[in-house]
Design a protein around this motif. Structure first.
Motif, PDB file in Angstrom:
ATOM      1  N   HIS A  51      53.125  37.623  37.083  1.00  0.00           N
ATOM      2  CA  HIS A  51      52.169  38.003  38.369  1.00  0.00           C
ATOM      3  C   HIS A  51      50.854  37.467  37.914  1.00  0.00           C
ATOM      4  CE1 HIS A  51      55.214  40.782  39.967  1.00  0.00           C
ATOM      5  NE2 HIS A  51      55.345  41.117  38.733  1.00  0.00           N
ATOM      6  N   ARG A  52      50.292  36.755  38.961  1.00  0.00           N
ATOM      7  CA  ARG A  52      48.988  36.149  38.839  1.00  0.00           C
ATOM      8  C   ARG A  52      47.927  37.088  39.336  1.00  0.00           C
ATOM      9  NH1 ARG A  52      47.991  31.052  37.907  1.00  0.00           N
ATOM     10  NH2 ARG A  52      49.949  30.255  38.905  1.00  0.00           N
ATOM     11  N   LEU A  53      46.876  37.195  38.229  1.00  0.00           N
ATOM     12  CA  LEU A  53      45.633  38.148  38.438  1.00  0.00           C
ATOM     13  C   LEU A  53      44.919  37.887  39.635  1.00  0.00           C
ATOM     14  CD1 LEU A  53      45.346  38.912  34.777  1.00  0.00           C
ATOM     15  CD2 LEU A  53      45.860  40.654  36.439  1.00  0.00           C
ATOM     16  N   PRO A  54      43.967  38.758  40.226  1.00  0.00           N
ATOM     17  CA  PRO A  54      43.295  38.464  41.369  1.00  0.00           C
ATOM     18  C   PRO A  54      42.057  37.507  40.661  1.00  0.00           C
ATOM     19  CG  PRO A  54      43.119  40.629  40.592  1.00  0.00           C
ATOM     20  CD  PRO A  54      44.109  40.255  39.984  1.00  0.00           C
ATOM     21  N   ARG A  55      41.459  36.974  41.830  1.00  0.00           N
ATOM     22  CA  ARG A  55      40.425  35.978  41.480  1.00  0.00           C
ATOM     23  C   ARG A  55      38.884  36.515  41.922  1.00  0.00           C
ATOM     24  NH1 ARG A  55      40.349  29.263  42.682  1.00  0.00           N
ATOM     25  NH2 ARG A  55      38.272  28.858  42.690  1.00  0.00           N
ATOM     26  N   TYR A  56      39.178  36.989  43.337  1.00  0.00           N
ATOM     27  CA  TYR A  56      37.986  37.331  43.907  1.00  0.00           C
ATOM     28  C   TYR A  56      37.697  38.786  43.909  1.00  0.00           C
ATOM     29  CZ  TYR A  56      39.123  32.840  45.662  1.00  0.00           C
ATOM     30  OH  TYR A  56      39.319  31.435  45.868  1.00  0.00           O
ATOM     31  N   PHE A  57      36.386  39.237  43.693  1.00  0.00           N
ATOM     32  CA  PHE A  57      36.083  40.441  43.319  1.00  0.00           C
ATOM     33  C   PHE A  57      34.544  40.840  44.243  1.00  0.00           C
ATOM     34  CE2 PHE A  57      38.471  39.179  39.618  1.00  0.00           C
ATOM     35  CZ  PHE A  57      38.996  40.398  38.888  1.00  0.00           C
ATOM     36  N   ARG A 110      29.335  45.762  38.241  1.00  0.00           N
ATOM     37  CA  ARG A 110      30.745  46.177  37.855  1.00  0.00           C
ATOM     38  C   ARG A 110      31.300  45.380  38.882  1.00  0.00           C
ATOM     39  NH1 ARG A 110      31.650  51.360  35.955  1.00  0.00           N
ATOM     40  NH2 ARG A 110      34.098  50.928  36.505  1.00  0.00           N
ATOM     41  N   TYR A 111      32.835  45.077  38.706  1.00  0.00           N
ATOM     42  CA  TYR A 111      33.661  44.243  39.472  1.00  0.00           C
ATOM     43  C   TYR A 111      34.890  44.712  39.676  1.00  0.00           C
ATOM     44  CZ  TYR A 111      30.173  40.733  38.003  1.00  0.00           C
ATOM     45  OH  TYR A 111      28.909  40.197  37.827  1.00  0.00           O
ATOM     46  N   ILE A 112      35.446  44.507  40.966  1.00  0.00           N
ATOM     47  CA  ILE A 112      36.639  45.393  41.472  1.00  0.00           C
ATOM     48  C   ILE A 112      37.392  44.479  42.468  1.00  0.00           C
ATOM     49  CG2 ILE A 112      35.391  46.717  43.142  1.00  0.00           C
ATOM     50  CD1 ILE A 112      37.577  48.908  42.366  1.00  0.00           C
ATOM     51  N   PRO A 113      38.706  44.344  42.240  1.00  0.00           N
ATOM     52  CA  PRO A 113      39.202  43.015  42.973  1.00  0.00           C
ATOM     53  C   PRO A 113      39.179  43.395  44.662  1.00  0.00           C
ATOM     54  CG  PRO A 113      40.700  43.858  41.126  1.00  0.00           C
ATOM     55  CD  PRO A 113      39.433  44.765  41.181  1.00  0.00           C
TER      56      PRO A 113
END
Ligand SMILES: [Zn+2]
Length: 229
Positions: A37-43, A82-85
């Motif tokens: 599965h491809r991990l998210p890019r935009y957060f 902090r970063y969250i998808p």
């Protein structure tokens, strides 16, 4: 967002090397069944603790509930910003429906919202790494712990929508749950409408080592004492 709150969206390929190496935008990870599965890019970029506390994704779910982690999360990812998808807002929408069906407040556990690929609980790909799963340990005044309670709320969630998957009661790490309800929307990647997708980036799995890793190697090799300052 509600109440006119807005929050900055970032392309994780624009973040510094250390953040990119922890968030792994666009990289492929395997789940427990060996599917990739491809991990998210935009957060979403959460600038401060106050912002995390003040921003509500839905009437009953604040952003802070999805970013609560302990020391098992990478140290850098516990710092603000902090970063969250971006897909977390979809999760919040479904949790709001689940809360209404349960007729009681729904409490997400520490480490029960977003967990980065660098989190020590992130062995295989799980929807937590997409911001699209929640571990719930209390509903109203009920502590979610017994098989009876877990199955009751799993049934409630699955009757609500086919979009939610739960983990059955049991003891297998990563595929069953014995002290919480795990609600899971699968691997949803949010692409905010503010984003233009014309820029191609190579995930770092195909890139050579990052500069900050080189720095650390140099630091380890250094023979002169390094000042604490
Ligand atoms: Zn979970």
């Amino acid at each position: 967002m509600t109440d006119g709150e807005s929050i900055k969206i970032v392309d994780a390929f624009d973040l510094d090397d250390e953040l990119r190496s922890l968030l792994k935008p666009g990289e492929m990870v395997r789940d427990a069944d060996n599917r990739r599965h491809r991990l998210p890019r935009y957060f979403y970029e959460v600038p401060s603790h106050e912002a995390a506390m003040n921003i509500r994704l839905t009437p009953h779910f604040g952003l802070n509930e999805f970013v609560l982690v302990d020391l098992r999360e990478a140290a850098r990812l516990q710092d603000f910003p902090r970063y969250i998808p971006c897909a977390v807002r979809v999760l919040a929408f479904y949790l709001e429906q689940f809360r209404a069906a349960a007729g009681a407040s729904v409490h997400i556990a520490v480490n029960g919202g977003y967990r980065s690929p660098a989190h020590k609980m992130a062995h295989n790909a799980t929807a937590h790494m997409w911001g699209t799963a929640a571990d719930i340990y209390r509903i109203g005044t009920t502590i979610v712990k017994t098989q009876e309670v877990i199955e009751k709320y799993n049934d409630l969630a699955e009757q609500l929508t086919d979009d939610i998957t739960t983990y059955p009661y049991g003891h297998v790490t990563g595929s069953t749950a014995d002290d919480h309800v795990h609600l899971d929307l699968g691997y949803i990647t949010g692409v905010p409408r503010e984003i233009s997708e014309d820029r191609m980036e190579l995930p770092q799995e195909s890139r050579p080592r990052f500069a900050f890793e080189e720095r650390r190697r140099r630091d380890r090799r250094a023979t002169v004492p390094i000042s604490d300052e």
